[in-house]
Design an enzyme around this catalytic site. Structure first.
Site, PDB file in Angstrom:
ATOM      1  N   SER A 163     -67.689  -6.564 -15.338  1.00 18.63           N
ATOM      2  CA  SER A 163     -69.136  -6.338 -15.245  1.00 18.63           C
ATOM      3  C   SER A 163     -69.823  -7.113 -14.129  1.00 18.63           C
ATOM      4  CB  SER A 163     -69.809  -6.665 -16.578  1.00 18.63           C
ATOM      5  OG  SER A 163     -69.711  -5.572 -17.453  1.00 18.63           O
ATOM      6  N   LYS A 166     -71.959  -5.158 -11.764  1.00 22.12           N
ATOM      7  CA  LYS A 166     -73.390  -4.879 -11.961  1.00 22.12           C
ATOM      8  C   LYS A 166     -74.268  -5.656 -10.975  1.00 22.12           C
ATOM      9  CE  LYS A 166     -73.117  -3.671 -16.887  1.00 22.12           C
ATOM     10  NZ  LYS A 166     -71.671  -3.829 -17.152  1.00 22.12           N
ATOM     11  N   SER A 225     -75.743  -6.773 -20.088  1.00 23.31           N
ATOM     12  CA  SER A 225     -74.569  -6.119 -19.509  1.00 23.31           C
ATOM     13  C   SER A 225     -74.407  -4.701 -20.039  1.00 23.31           C
ATOM     14  CB  SER A 225     -73.303  -6.938 -19.776  1.00 23.31           C
ATOM     15  OG  SER A 225     -72.314  -6.648 -18.810  1.00 23.31           O
TER      16      SER A 225
END
Length: 487
Positions: free
Chosen positions: A129, A132, A320
Site C-alpha cells: 500500500s 498509495k 489505506s
C-alpha cells in the site's frame, strides 16, 4: 494493510499515564497541522523555535498546557544533518528481517536531498500500500486539492424519467448530507429531496422512473492483476464512479465482502429515498432501476457534492482504502484527459511521477492501490515521493501531508509504537504502511532530535508471512530516526 538509545521520558508518559482524552488533544498538539501552517516548517522560513534548557527538543515533549496549537515552529536550516555512518550503524541493527526475506531502505535529508542511508535503495520491489503515496501525489497534481465531485440527477429522455449520474463520489451516504463529514458528505436523502422539489417545479405529475448513468469509468471494473481471493475477501471490489460508503454495505464495517455492483446498490438506495420523498409530495416512483446514459441535452434537476479531494486523500492514506485509491486514480486519469480505466489510472500515475522529476527506472505501475504483486517501486523512489510532498517545489502536494498516519495515534499506525522498543517514535513518526502476505513497507517523514526533517522508505519482500518481528523492525527503525542525534 504491515540504535538502542534510551526512551524519551515523554513517550513513557504517553504510553502509561495519559488518558484517552489527553491523547486526543496530544495528537492535535504534536501532529503536523494543515499544510498552510506546516509549509514554513519544511522550507526553513519563519521565526526560530524558542530555546529550551531541556535535553529533549520542545517538539518532542509533552505540552505544558492544552491550549490550541499554533503549528510546529519552523525548522532551522542550520540544524545538523545526521552523520551517515552513525545513522547507518543504528539502522543496520534494527532493520533486520524476521525469518526469510530482506529489507531495503533509504533515508534522505528533506531539505537537500542528501542520501543518509541506502540499503538497496534503487532495487525495484513490491511496495504494497505504499503505492498509495504515488496515487495521492498524482491525484492532487492532476485534479487539484480543492476539487469536489458531483452526483447529479438529470432529466431523462422519456417524460417523468430521471437519471442518477455518477461523477466520481464513492463516499456517498444513504441519509442526508453531512456537512462536516468526508464519508457521507453528500447524502442520497438530500439528493432525493432536491429532486422532488425540482420535479414539482417542473410540473411532473406521473410516475417517476429512475435510471443510472455510471459511464464515467470505462474498461474492466476489476484490475486483471488482482487476486480473486482478495476481491472475495473485500480488499477491493468492481469499480464504479458512484458508491455508498466507499463500496461498503455499512460505513461502520470496513472488513468483509463488498457490493459487487456498487453503482446499482447506490442507485437502488437513491430510488428508495426518492420514493419516500415523492410520497410526501403526492408523487410516485416506479419500482426498479435500469441503466442508461443521460441525454446530452438533459437538464440538471439536483446535485450534491463530495468532500474535497484533499479530504479524500487524507481518508485514503489514513485508512489505506484500496477502493478509494483506485477510484482516485481513475479520476486523475479523467482529469488528465485519459480514459477512466485501469490502464488510464496506471499511466497517469506513472506520468505524474515522471513529471515530478523522480527517476522512473524500474518503476512498474500495475495498479494504483498496491494490491497487485505486479507493482515495482524502489525505496529511493518512495522516499523521493515523500520528499516531494513535504518539501518539494510543487506546493499543491502539501495537501497530502495530513493523510500520513501518526505513530501510536492515528490511522493504520494507531495501534503501533506502544512498547519500549518503539515508543520513542510515538507521536513523531508519520508514515504510510503497507502489508501483503510476504511484503511489508513503511514510508514517511520525521523531525529528528536535532530538528532536521528526514524522509524515509523501508520495504521488506520475500518475508515469512505473519512473522511479527518484521513490523517491529520497521517501527524500531523509524523510532531510531525520531530519536537520532546521529553525529
Amino acid at each position: 494493510m504491515m540504535s538502542h538509545v534510551a526512551s524519551h521520558p515523554w513517550a513513557a508518559i504517553i504510553r502509561r499515564q495519559l488518558p484517552l482524552a489527553l491523547l486526543t488533544i496530544l495528537i492535535v498538539a504534536l501532529a503536523v497541522p494543515a499544510a498552510m501552517l506546516i509549509a514554513p516548517a519544511f522550507t526553513g522560513r519563519g521565526p526560530e523555535p524558542a530555546n529550551t534548557e531541556s535535553a529533549v527538543p520542545a517538539w518532542q515533549q509533552v505540552p505544558r498546557d492544552l491550549s490550541l496549537p499554533q503549528g510546529i515552529a519552523p525548522l532551522k536550516d542550520s540544524a545538523p544533518v545526521p552523520w551517515p555512518d552513525a545513522l547507518g550503524a543504528q539502522l543496520n541493527t534494527t532493520l533486520q528481517a524476521d525469518g526469510g526475506g530482506s529489507f531495503t531502505g533509504v533515508v534522505q535529508d528533506a531539505a537537500t536531498g542528501q542520501v543518509l542511508f541506502d540499503r538497496g535503495g534503487a532495487e525495484a520491489r513490491v511496495p504494497a500500500s505504499n503505492m498509495k503515496l504515488l496515487t495521492a501525489a498524482a491525484a492532487v497534481r492532476a485534479i487539484g486539492p480543492d476539487q469536489r465531485f458531483s452526483t447529479r440527477v438529470v432529466s431523462g429522455a422519456e417524460p417523468g424519467s430521471v437519471v442518477l449520474t455518477g461523477g466520481g463520489d464513492v463516499l456517498l451516504g444513504a441519509g442526508e448530507s453531512s456537512r462536516d463529514g468526508v464519508l457521507g458528505h453528500a447524502g442520497l436523502a438530500t439528493l432525493a429531496q432536491l429532486t422532488v422539489k425540482a420535479l414539482q417545479e417542473s410540473g411532473v405529475k406521473g410516475p417517476v422512473q429512475v435510471r443510472l448513468d455510471d459511464s464515467l469509468f470505462t474498461g474492466p471494473a476489476l484490475n486483471p492483476t488482482w487476486s480473486p481471493d482478495d476481491v472475495a475477501a473485500g480488499e477491493t471490489a468492481p469499480l464504479f464512479p458512484l458508491a455508498l460508503n466507499s463500496a461498503r454495505y455499512d460505513p461502520a464495517v470496513t472488513t468483509g465482502p463488498r457490493p459487487q455492483d456498487a453503482a446499482m446498490t447506490a442507485a437502488e438506495a437513491f430510488s428508495a429515498q426518492l420514493t419516500t420523498a415523492a410520497a410526501a409530495a403526492g408523487l410516485s416512483v416506479t419500482p426498479g432501476v435500469v441503466r442508461g446514459q443521460a441525454p446530452e441535452s438533459s437538464k440538471v434537476l439536483a446535485e450534491v457534492q463530495s468532500a474535497t479531494l484533499r479530504q479524500q486523500v487524507d481518508l485514503m492514506l489514513q485508512t489505506s482504502d484500496n477502493y478509494l485509491a483506485e477510484v482516485l486514480g481513475r479520476l486523475a486519469a479523467v482529469a488528465a484527459g485519459q480514459p477512466g480505466s485501469n490502464d488510464g489510472a496506471t499511466a497517469t500515475v506513472f506520468k505524474q511521477v515522471q513529471d515530478l522529476g523522480i527517476p522512473t527506472d524500474g518503476l512498474r505501475v500495475a495498479d494504483v492501490s498496491g494490491l497487485s504483486l505486479g507493482n515495482q517501486v524502489s525505496a529511493g523512489q518512495l522516499a523521493e515521493i515523500v520528499r516531494a510532498i513535504t518539501s518539494g517545489t510543487d506546493p499543491s502536494l502539501r495537501a497530502a501531508i495530513g493523510g500520513f498516519p501518526v505513530a501510536g495515534l492515528t490511522g493504520t499506525l494507531g495501534s503501533r509504537y506502544t512498547d519500549a522498543s518503539t515508543e520513542r517514535g510515538a507521536g513523531l513518526v508519520r508514515a504510510k504502511t503497507g502489508t501483503l502476505n510476504s511484503v511489508i513497507a513503511l514510508s514517511g517523514y520525521v523531525v529528528d532530535a536535532d530538528g532536521r526533517l528526514l524522509v524515509f522508505s523501508f520495504i521488506g519482500n520475500g518475508l515469512q508471512p505473519g512473522a511479527a518481528g518484521n513490523r517491529t523492525a520497521l517501527d524500531r527503525t523509524a523510532s531510531a530516526l525520531a530519536s537520532c542525534g546521529c553525529r
